[in-house]
Scaffold this active site. Structure first.
Site, PDB file in Angstrom:
ATOM      1  N   ASN A 194       0.796  -1.243   0.000  1.00 45.38           N
ATOM      2  CA  ASN A 194       0.000   0.000   0.000  1.00 45.38           C
ATOM      3  C   ASN A 194       0.822   1.284   0.000  1.00 45.38           C
ATOM      4  O   ASN A 194       0.426   2.246  -0.648  1.00 45.38           O
ATOM      5  CB  ASN A 194      -1.067  -0.008   1.106  1.00 45.38           C
ATOM      6  CG  ASN A 194      -0.524  -0.354   2.464  1.00 45.38           C
ATOM      7  OD1 ASN A 194       0.618  -0.784   2.588  1.00 45.38           O
ATOM      8  ND2 ASN A 194      -1.315  -0.164   3.484  1.00 45.38           N
ATOM      9  N   LYS A 243      12.680  -7.152   1.626  1.00 47.24           N
ATOM     10  CA  LYS A 243      11.848  -7.945   0.711  1.00 47.24           C
ATOM     11  C   LYS A 243      10.518  -7.199   0.569  1.00 47.24           C
ATOM     12  O   LYS A 243       9.651  -7.271   1.449  1.00 47.24           O
ATOM     13  CB  LYS A 243      11.634  -9.332   1.306  1.00 47.24           C
ATOM     14  CG  LYS A 243      11.319 -10.458   0.343  1.00 47.24           C
ATOM     15  CD  LYS A 243      10.180 -10.231  -0.608  1.00 47.24           C
ATOM     16  CE  LYS A 243       8.844 -10.682  -0.085  1.00 47.24           C
ATOM     17  NZ  LYS A 243       7.710 -10.350  -0.993  1.00 47.24           N
ATOM     18  N   GLU A 252       3.593  -4.511  12.301  1.00 47.12           N
ATOM     19  CA  GLU A 252       2.548  -3.496  12.155  1.00 47.12           C
ATOM     20  C   GLU A 252       1.475  -4.137  11.299  1.00 47.12           C
ATOM     21  O   GLU A 252       1.680  -4.382  10.109  1.00 47.12           O
ATOM     22  CB  GLU A 252       3.152  -2.242  11.527  1.00 47.12           C
ATOM     23  CG  GLU A 252       2.324  -1.015  11.771  1.00 47.12           C
ATOM     24  CD  GLU A 252       1.341  -0.792  10.662  1.00 47.12           C
ATOM     25  OE1 GLU A 252       0.190  -1.274  10.806  1.00 47.12           O
ATOM     26  OE2 GLU A 252       1.715  -0.169   9.673  1.00 47.12           O
ATOM     27  N   CYS A 307      -3.920   0.526   6.744  1.00 47.42           N
ATOM     28  CA  CYS A 307      -4.113  -0.157   8.017  1.00 47.42           C
ATOM     29  C   CYS A 307      -4.903   0.722   8.981  1.00 47.42           C
ATOM     30  O   CYS A 307      -5.571   0.214   9.863  1.00 47.42           O
ATOM     31  CB  CYS A 307      -2.765  -0.540   8.602  1.00 47.42           C
ATOM     32  SG  CYS A 307      -1.603   0.825   8.603  1.00 47.42           S
ATOM     33  N   GLU A 331     -11.044  -7.068   8.973  1.00 40.84           N
ATOM     34  CA  GLU A 331     -10.465  -6.012   8.138  1.00 40.84           C
ATOM     35  C   GLU A 331     -10.763  -6.270   6.661  1.00 40.84           C
ATOM     36  O   GLU A 331     -10.454  -7.335   6.133  1.00 40.84           O
ATOM     37  CB  GLU A 331      -8.946  -5.961   8.350  1.00 40.84           C
ATOM     38  CG  GLU A 331      -8.301  -4.817   7.596  1.00 40.84           C
ATOM     39  CD  GLU A 331      -6.810  -4.698   7.863  1.00 40.84           C
ATOM     40  OE1 GLU A 331      -6.092  -5.721   7.783  1.00 40.84           O
ATOM     41  OE2 GLU A 331      -6.348  -3.568   8.130  1.00 40.84           O
TER      42      GLU A 331
HETATM   43  P1  NDP Z   1       0.536  -9.918   3.345  1.00 35.32           P
HETATM   44  O1  NDP Z   1       0.524  -9.660   4.792  1.00 35.32           O
HETATM   45  O2  NDP Z   1       0.498 -11.330   2.912  1.00 35.32           O
HETATM   46  O3  NDP Z   1       1.833  -9.244   2.676  1.00 35.32           O
HETATM   47  C1  NDP Z   1       2.706  -8.376   3.358  1.00 35.32           C
HETATM   48  C2  NDP Z   1       4.139  -8.766   3.051  1.00 35.32           C
HETATM   49  O4  NDP Z   1       4.409 -10.060   3.570  1.00 35.32           O
HETATM   50  C3  NDP Z   1       4.441  -8.838   1.557  1.00 35.32           C
HETATM   51  O5  NDP Z   1       5.741  -8.375   1.307  1.00 35.32           O
HETATM   52  C4  NDP Z   1       4.353 -10.327   1.298  1.00 35.32           C
HETATM   53  O6  NDP Z   1       5.052 -10.716   0.153  1.00 35.32           O
HETATM   54  C5  NDP Z   1       4.994 -10.863   2.542  1.00 35.32           C
HETATM   55  N1  NDP Z   1       4.724 -12.281   2.804  1.00 35.32           N
HETATM   56  C6  NDP Z   1       3.651 -13.028   2.424  1.00 35.32           C
HETATM   57  N2  NDP Z   1       3.779 -14.304   2.845  1.00 35.32           N
HETATM   58  C7  NDP Z   1       4.952 -14.369   3.508  1.00 35.32           C
HETATM   59  C8  NDP Z   1       5.663 -15.420   4.171  1.00 35.32           C
HETATM   60  N3  NDP Z   1       5.188 -16.666   4.239  1.00 35.32           N
HETATM   61  N4  NDP Z   1       6.832 -15.133   4.731  1.00 35.32           N
HETATM   62  C9  NDP Z   1       7.340 -13.891   4.692  1.00 35.32           C
HETATM   63  N5  NDP Z   1       6.741 -12.867   4.053  1.00 35.32           N
HETATM   64  C10 NDP Z   1       5.553 -13.093   3.480  1.00 35.32           C
HETATM   65  O7  NDP Z   1      -0.586  -9.064   2.707  1.00 35.32           O
HETATM   66  P2  NDP Z   1      -1.503  -9.396   1.459  1.00 35.32           P
HETATM   67  O8  NDP Z   1      -0.964  -8.718   0.319  1.00 35.32           O
HETATM   68  O9  NDP Z   1      -1.752 -10.854   1.270  1.00 35.32           O
HETATM   69  O10 NDP Z   1      -2.841  -8.727   1.960  1.00 35.32           O
HETATM   70  C11 NDP Z   1      -3.713  -9.479   2.787  1.00 35.32           C
HETATM   71  C12 NDP Z   1      -4.388  -8.587   3.771  1.00 35.32           C
HETATM   72  O11 NDP Z   1      -3.465  -8.038   4.681  1.00 35.32           O
HETATM   73  C13 NDP Z   1      -5.072  -7.373   3.167  1.00 35.32           C
HETATM   74  O12 NDP Z   1      -6.318  -7.681   2.659  1.00 35.32           O
HETATM   75  C14 NDP Z   1      -5.149  -6.457   4.336  1.00 35.32           C
HETATM   76  O13 NDP Z   1      -6.248  -6.791   5.130  1.00 35.32           O
HETATM   77  C15 NDP Z   1      -3.868  -6.744   5.080  1.00 35.32           C
HETATM   78  N6  NDP Z   1      -2.772  -5.789   4.788  1.00 35.32           N
HETATM   79  C16 NDP Z   1      -2.427  -4.900   5.752  1.00 35.32           C
HETATM   80  C17 NDP Z   1      -1.441  -3.988   5.512  1.00 35.32           C
HETATM   81  C18 NDP Z   1      -1.045  -2.972   6.531  1.00 35.32           C
HETATM   82  O14 NDP Z   1      -0.623  -1.885   6.171  1.00 35.32           O
HETATM   83  N7  NDP Z   1      -1.121  -3.288   7.808  1.00 35.32           N
HETATM   84  C19 NDP Z   1      -0.763  -3.908   4.227  1.00 35.32           C
HETATM   85  C20 NDP Z   1      -1.160  -4.939   3.292  1.00 35.32           C
HETATM   86  C21 NDP Z   1      -2.138  -5.819   3.595  1.00 35.32           C
HETATM   87  P3  NDP Z   1       4.199 -10.970  -1.210  1.00 35.32           P
HETATM   88  O15 NDP Z   1       3.430  -9.711  -1.459  1.00 35.32           O
HETATM   89  O16 NDP Z   1       5.257 -11.192  -2.174  1.00 35.32           O
HETATM   90  O17 NDP Z   1       3.326 -12.147  -0.927  1.00 35.32           O
END
Ligand code: NDP
Length: 493
Positions: free
Chosen positions: A153, A176, A251, A285, A386
């Site tokens: 985001n 990453k 976070e 968030c 959420e």
């Molecule tokens: P994720 O929490 O899955 O992604 C956040 C980060 O974690 C990305 O860089 C992702 O990489 C990485 N990641 C995913 N799986 C793993 C793993 N097994 N080990 C280590 N790192 C990992 O968010 P999503 O994109 O799937 O979104 C899902 C939900 O999370 C959203 O619908 C929202 O509700 C919430 N969200 C909250 C955010 C915030 O600001 N607090 C930001 C984004 C999402 P990759 O993208 O390559 O999978």
């Protein structure tokens, strides 16, 4: 494929291809079309990057702290100079508004200036120890190699929140970014190089969470994971990091209440509620996704809210006049539409929106209509989970006590908003709300100076503000005896 821009990663100061020899396409959420190719890094790349960061650690932690700060300020200047092009890359990749990303990128340097300034103010203490002939002092030392995982985001802003304190404290880093929005971080690495950071101090490996991300969070030589993202992934990061006792800061998500009392300035509160849920297409968030409104003004307030929300201009996020852009990723688009169905199934009424946006100006992009549900009670899934989209749930309340009970009745505790003209009420609410941030008569304000983080399941640790640097330090206690003779060796000193 052929005409897409192809990126490389940076490890040990060198531009490198992924060990897999594979790239994946990244798409523009406004057009739904691929525009660049991102390296598919894997465990082998993570291993190389962690080794580079480990090798760079002794030199970086011994670099005079003032010099570390100097390099960070230079990096801040370079981000400022390149803010427009970095913002354009982010908009192409995540579909957020240029109006928002432009401001974020112009503001991001402040984290490097602020924490660059703190680098040479990290001080231990001399302890007036209760032992004779003994000098005891503490040293604040870096943790080591920090693994940073950022979401899609606000890619570079959230990188700054982690990278600036980590570097100031003398740590080295492997970043990453999200697979959906890696391009700006890959471009940012050129600025790190240009600023003159020693090779290996900051490294980047792109790729999928389940490959590159997984390898980072389980790598034995990583001392800490700093993560922003969803709660499910956050939980997994936490438990995986525990296997090797890594430190973590997390976070995570929120279901923040925006609480409107009948003594508020209604015009301001309407704007505040709109900015809390529709800005960034609700993909933040801190989204104020639950509107708690006092019963005495419920209908009037909802009417005004709907009237203003209806005027939101949707369309091309690169157009500075656009107010609501597309959703960043196809899975997120499906998730939001799914929650709209869940809300309807639970008996909520969509008084605005409630589905896909099919307006002509939305083209082929992943757009959903800004949506307001009334008739929501706090036990419904739409009030508890959420959504991470432009979907607002309106929940009526009678008085302060009920507002607090509903406001706090979620597993999350990231933020809360309060709209009132009463100073007494402002203090009581800010004291009793279980949230890391409480805004009164404003919403969505953040600063490099003010701590940010979650209560309850919204996370661990704080970013920004002076205390954030402690998240990247550990304390060593040093004892020096001035005694000329060691007394009885069989007892504790
Ligand atoms: P994720 O929490 O899955 O992604 C956040 C980060 O974690 C990305 O860089 C992702 O990489 C990485 N990641 C995913 N799986 C793993 C793993 N097994 N080990 C280590 N790192 C990992 O968010 P999503 O994109 O799937 O979104 C899902 C939900 O999370 C959203 O619908 C929202 O509700 C919430 N969200 C909250 C955010 C915030 O600001 N607090 C930001 C984004 C999402 P990759 O993208 O390559 O999978």
């Amino acid at each position: 494929m052929g005409n897409l821009k192809r990126y490389q990663m940076t490890i040990a100061g060198k531009k490198v291809d992924p060990a897999s020899g594979e790239w994946f396409e990244t798409e523009n959420p406004y057009t739904g079309k691929a525009w660049a190719e991102i390296p598919r890094g894997n465990a082998e790349d993570i291993d190389r990057a962690v080794k580079a960061a480990k090798d760079a650690l002794p030199g970086w932690r011994r670099t005079i702290a003032t010099q570390r700060g100097h390099l960070m300020r230079k990096l801040g200047d370079l981000i400022a100079e390149n803010a427009d092009s970095l913002a354009a890359t982010e908009v192409r990749d995540n579909g957020k508004l240029i109006a928002e990303m432009g401001l974020q990128l112009k503001y991001a340097p402040q984290w490097y200036y602020y924490f660059g300034g703190l680098a040479d103010k990290i001080e231990g203490a001399v302890i007036p120890i209760d032992k004779p002939d003994t000098f005891n002092f503490t040293r604040k030392e870096p943790l080591g190699v920090i693994g940073m995982i950022t979401p899609w985001n606000s890619p570079l802003m959230l990188t700054a929140w982690k990278l600036a304190p980590a570097l100031a404290a003398g740590n080295t880093v492997v970043l990453k970014p999200s697979e959906f929005t890696s391009a700006s971080a890959l471009e940012f690495m050129d600025l790190v190089k240009q600023a003159g950071f020693p090779d290996g101090v900051v490294n980047i490996v792109t790729g999928y969470g389940k490959e590159a991300g997984e390898a980072l969070i389980s790598h034995p030589d990583v001392a800490k994971i700093a993560f922003t993202g969803g709660s499910a992934t956050g939980k997994h990061v936490y438990s995986t990091a525990a296997q090797s006792f890594k430190k973590v800061s997390l976070e995570l998500g929120g279901k923040s209440p925006n609480i409107v009392f009948d003594d508020c300035n209604v015009e301001n509160a309407v704007k505040g509620v709109i900015s809390g849920i529709f800005a960034a297409t609700g993909q933040t968030c801190i989204a104020g996704s639950r509107l708690l409104v006092q019963k005495s003004i419920h209908n009037e307030f909802v009417d005004k809210l709907v009237a203003l929300a209806k005027t939101a201009k949707m369309g091309d996020p690169m157009d500075p006049d656009t107010q609501v852009g597309p959703v960043t990723t196809p899975p997120q688009y499906e998730k939001i539409l799914g929650y709209m169905d869940i809300a309807k199934g639970e008996g909520a009424e969509a008084v605005l929106g409630g589905g896909k946006a099919t307006r002509p100006e939305c083209g082929d992009g992943w757009f959903v209509e800004p949506t307001i549900f009334t008739g929501v009670n706090n036990q419904m899934r739409i009030a508890q989970e959420e959504v991470f989209g432009p979907v607002l749930s309106v929940i009526p309340f009678e008085d302060e006590e009920e507002a607090l009970a509903i406001g706090n009745d979620v597993v999350y505790g990231l933020a809360a908003g309060v709209w009132t003209e009463s100073i007494r009420r402002a203090f009581i609410m800010s004291q009793e709300l279980q949230a890391g941030t409480v805004w009164v008569n404003t919403y969505r304000a953040v600063s490099y100076m003010s701590p940010f983080g979650g209560y309850k399941q919204s996370g661990l640790g704080r970013e920004s503000g002076q205390a954030a640097i402690e998240e990247y330090l550990q304390t060593k206690s040093v004892w020096i005896s001035m005694a000329t003779e060691v007394p009885n060796p069989f007892v504790m000193r």
